[in-house]
Design a protein around this motif. Structure first.
Motif, short mmCIF file in Angstrom:
data_model
loop_
_atom_site.label_atom_id
_atom_site.label_comp_id
_atom_site.label_asym_id
_atom_site.label_seq_id
_atom_site.Cartn_x
_atom_site.Cartn_y
_atom_site.Cartn_z
N ARG A 123 1.00 -1.26 -0.09
CA ARG A 123 0.01 0.12 0.03
C ARG A 123 1.09 1.34 0.05
O ARG A 123 1.63 1.69 0.87
N ALA A 132 -2.63 0.01 -4.03
CA ALA A 132 -3.06 -1.00 -3.14
C ALA A 132 -3.24 -2.25 -3.58
O ALA A 132 -3.96 -2.57 -4.44
N ASP A 178 -3.55 -6.42 -2.72
CA ASP A 178 -3.70 -7.58 -1.55
C ASP A 178 -4.50 -8.62 -2.32
O ASP A 178 -4.60 -8.79 -3.54
N ILE A 217 -8.73 -7.34 -2.84
CA ILE A 217 -8.97 -5.73 -2.73
C ILE A 217 -9.91 -5.64 -4.34
O ILE A 217 -9.61 -5.99 -5.34
N SER A 218 -11.15 -4.91 -4.07
CA SER A 218 -11.88 -4.90 -5.08
C SER A 218 -12.09 -3.16 -5.45
O SER A 218 -11.53 -2.36 -4.72
N ASN A 237 -13.30 -1.10 -2.39
CA ASN A 237 -12.00 -0.60 -1.71
C ASN A 237 -11.76 0.68 -2.16
O ASN A 237 -11.50 1.60 -1.31
N GLY A 261 -5.76 -5.41 -7.11
CA GLY A 261 -5.58 -4.27 -6.51
C GLY A 261 -5.87 -3.05 -7.29
O GLY A 261 -6.04 -3.29 -8.45
#
Ligand code: DAH
Length: 357
Positions: free
Chosen positions: A190, A217, A219, A222-223, A226, A307
């Protein structure tokens, strides 16, 4: 032996410099020093004599060596004390008010944005302003003949005659820092990357050098949701409003899929911008889900990681927040402008203390 001892202890006590001490060391316990020469005599003594003289000589040598070391340390302490005395500076003197400088709006806004994202767990990353063509374009899924290259008004550096490697560029955006950060740190990650970028363009809202901030970001899960939340939190904190409506407009960037440009609801009533109310929309950034090719260029496996990324113009949001009409004036170094739009030097923006006061 007692004479020797008294002589050297006295000389050491009175030595005034490190070099004088070194001379004494050579003279006493160096290879041809007085005490060392005595030690050579041991071989010619009877065993009984040697048993007495040997340990005494060794003890003398040790005593001289530690006296030398202690004196050396004392000399160093004195030198430090002397410096502390002579280099003393009264930092409590007040500054001369007429010479007080101000913090440039670009620095101020960079600090504000950094404080907001730091609070959400983003670390600051950096990359070079003179960037390879691979990091600036190819790694971001912009291959050789992609029209995005031509659209960017890129500044190219010069290669020597006959050098066929692609020229370096002045980075046209902060997106290459995504690649460098992924290569350096891997996933999950991030980061935000504020910095200077360059494009050959010049009018009210464009200068050849300007500033962007990049966000990334990555991970496991993560969508876009987010992304949306993070940007909403950011806009509310940055514009210091309780609520704000964002509009995600489908768009296209080579480095994201899907891609969206983000607008905020605003009004221009009476010529001043109000964020969060009204019937106008203002575009503030580009964003999307990082393209698998971009992850791969950063050595991150797109089968395991995903991400979002976004990119925003720092100068642009500074103009909006602080009502500054002409971007070119940012870089004219006009003192009247700097005093008018600048910020007090010690008002560091924090979420608790207030961003812009
Ligand atoms: N690099 C883009 C530009 O300079 C901005 C941008 C758009 C960055 C979308 C992103 C992104 O990371 O996902 O205009």
């Amino acid at each position: 032996m007692d004479n020797l001892r008294d002589k050297y202890i006295d000389l050491i006590a009175n030595a005034g410099s490190e070099s004088a001490l070194e001379d004494l060391r050579v003279q006493a316990i160096g290879k041809k020093g007085e005490i060392s020469l005595q030690m050579r005599e041991l071989g010619r003594m009877t065993p009984e004599e040697r048993q007495v003289a040997g340990p005494r000589l060794n003890a003398l040598k040790d005593e001289i060596a530690s006296a030398l070391a202690a004196k050396k340390e004392a000399l160093a302490d004195n030198a430090l004390d002397e410096r502390l005395r002579s280099e003393w500076l009264d930092v409590t003197l007040p500054v001369r008010p007429r010479r007080q400088g101000t913090i440039h709006p670009v620095s101020q806004v960079t600090e504000e944005v950094t404080a907001i994202f730091a609070d959400m767990g983003f670390a600051v990353a950096e990359g070079p302003q003179i960037e390879s063509d691979w990091y600036n374009f190819d790694a971001l899924n912009i291959p050789g003949h992609h029209p995005a290259r031509a659209e960017m008004d890129t500044f190219y550096t010069h290669r020597a005659e006959g050098d066929d490697r692609p020229p370096h560029v002045l980075r046209t955006h902060t997106s290459p820092v995504q690649i460098r950060a992924m290569q350096d740190q891997g996933a999950p990650i991030r980061i935000i990357a504020p910095g200077r970028v360059y494009r050959a363009d010049y009018d009210m809202t464009h200068t050849p050098m300007f500033h962007q901030i990049e966000g990334l970001a990555i991970d496991k899960d993560i969508s876009m949701a987010n992304l949306k939340w993070v940007l909403e939190e950011f806009v509310k904190a940055f514009f210091e409003v309780d609520d704000v409506e964002l509009r995600f407009r489908a768009s296209h960037f080579p480095f994201t899929e899907p891609s969206a440009e983000v607008d905020i609801r605003c009004s221009w009533e009476g010529g001043t911008l109000k964020v969060g109310e009204g019937d106008d929309w203002l575009e503030i950034l580009g964003s999307g889900m990082v393209h698998p090719n971009v992850l791969r260029a950063g050595n991150v496996d797109p089968d395991n990681w995903q991400g979002f990324a976004f990119g925003m113009g720092i100068d642009r949001i500074a103009m909006l927040k602080y009502g500054i009409p002409d971007l070119r004036a940012f870089f004219d170094s006009d003192l009247r402008w700097l005093r008018h739009y600048g910020f007090a030097a010690l008002d560091v923006p924090t979420l608790r203390g207030g961003l812009s006061r």
